[in-house]
Design an enzyme around this catalytic site. Structure first.
Site, PDB file in Angstrom:
ATOM      1  N   GLN A  78       0.694  -1.293  -0.009  1.00 15.83           N
ATOM      2  CA  GLN A  78      -0.100   0.137   0.286  1.00 15.83           C
ATOM      3  C   GLN A  78       0.725   1.313  -0.004  1.00 15.83           C
ATOM      4  O   GLN A  78       1.098   1.794   1.095  1.00 15.83           O
ATOM      5  CB  GLN A  78      -0.725  -0.050   1.298  1.00 15.83           C
ATOM      6  CG  GLN A  78      -1.818   1.102   1.248  1.00 15.83           C
ATOM      7  CD  GLN A  78      -3.062   0.787   0.694  1.00 15.83           C
ATOM      8  OE1 GLN A  78      -3.692  -0.540   0.785  1.00 15.83           O
ATOM      9  NE2 GLN A  78      -3.880   1.872   0.179  1.00 15.83           N
ATOM     10  N   PHE A  79       1.276   1.648  -1.252  1.00 12.15           N
ATOM     11  CA  PHE A  79       2.493   2.630  -1.206  1.00 12.15           C
ATOM     12  C   PHE A  79       1.675   4.024  -0.890  1.00 12.15           C
ATOM     13  O   PHE A  79       2.448   5.027  -0.274  1.00 12.15           O
ATOM     14  CB  PHE A  79       3.073   2.883  -2.652  1.00 12.15           C
ATOM     15  CG  PHE A  79       1.890   3.465  -3.709  1.00 12.15           C
ATOM     16  CD1 PHE A  79       1.930   4.916  -3.925  1.00 12.15           C
ATOM     17  CD2 PHE A  79       1.125   2.529  -4.554  1.00 12.15           C
ATOM     18  CE1 PHE A  79       0.935   5.246  -4.849  1.00 12.15           C
ATOM     19  CE2 PHE A  79       0.160   3.110  -5.324  1.00 12.15           C
ATOM     20  CZ  PHE A  79       0.281   4.360  -5.481  1.00 12.15           C
ATOM     21  N   THR A  80       0.226   3.975  -0.836  1.00 12.51           N
ATOM     22  CA  THR A  80      -0.143   5.299  -0.600  1.00 12.51           C
ATOM     23  C   THR A  80      -0.581   5.779   0.862  1.00 12.51           C
ATOM     24  O   THR A  80      -0.619   6.845   1.435  1.00 12.51           O
ATOM     25  CB  THR A  80      -2.033   5.277  -1.083  1.00 12.51           C
ATOM     26  OG1 THR A  80      -2.724   4.194  -0.308  1.00 12.51           O
ATOM     27  CG2 THR A  80      -2.268   5.185  -2.529  1.00 12.51           C
TER      28      THR A  80
END
Length: 150
Positions: A78-80
């Protein structure tokens, strides 16, 4: 390294209409990796998550860990989680690691969780468009940042 962990009764990940991960009682772990993350972050965070006492005991008190209940886990990249929203309305993801460095860290994290937990961990697919379905139990949702360990 940031993680959002959710205590779940069940959770699954679907990619292109195919279910690729499916668990019952345990944790859904959303994992964000940044360039400054090291093996020390992986070791600390994986142990912290597996031993976090957020499952109810026989007295209905959050006193048991994932390890103690022998629960399941799904890890989803989950890079966000590293979004910066300081300026404007479009989040900046400049702190999130690029795939060439994030994928090996993601894989090491999964291996470390499996080693500590003593069983296979379900996963999403790094960089894929995933549909994550969960039944949050509690609800219990906790955010952990390895940079806050000291």
């Amino acid at each position: 390294m940031k993680a959002v962990i959710q205590r779940v009764s069940k959770a699954s990940v679907t990619i292109k209409n195919k279910k690729v991960a499916d668990i019952q009682q345990g944790l859904l772990i959303l994992l964000g990796i940044e360039d400054l993350d090291t093996m020390e972050d992986i070791n600390w965070l994986s142990k912290k998550i597996v031993n976090l006492r957020i499952f109810n005991d026989e007295n209905n008190i959050m006193n048991n860990s994932l390890l103690e209940i022998q629960g399941d886990a799904i890890v989803v990249s989950q890079f966000t989680l590293h979004a910066s929203t300081k300026k404007g309305n479009r989040p900046s993801y400049i702190k999130a690691s690029k795939p060439e460095s994030a994928i090996p860290m993601y894989e090491k994290f999964i291996t470390q969780i499996e080693n500590v937990l003593g069983k296979k961990v379900e996963t999403g697919e790094f960089g894929a468009d995933m549909k994550v379905e969960l039944l949050n139990d509690g609800p219990v949702t906790i955010i952990i940042d390895s940079k806050d360990k000291k």
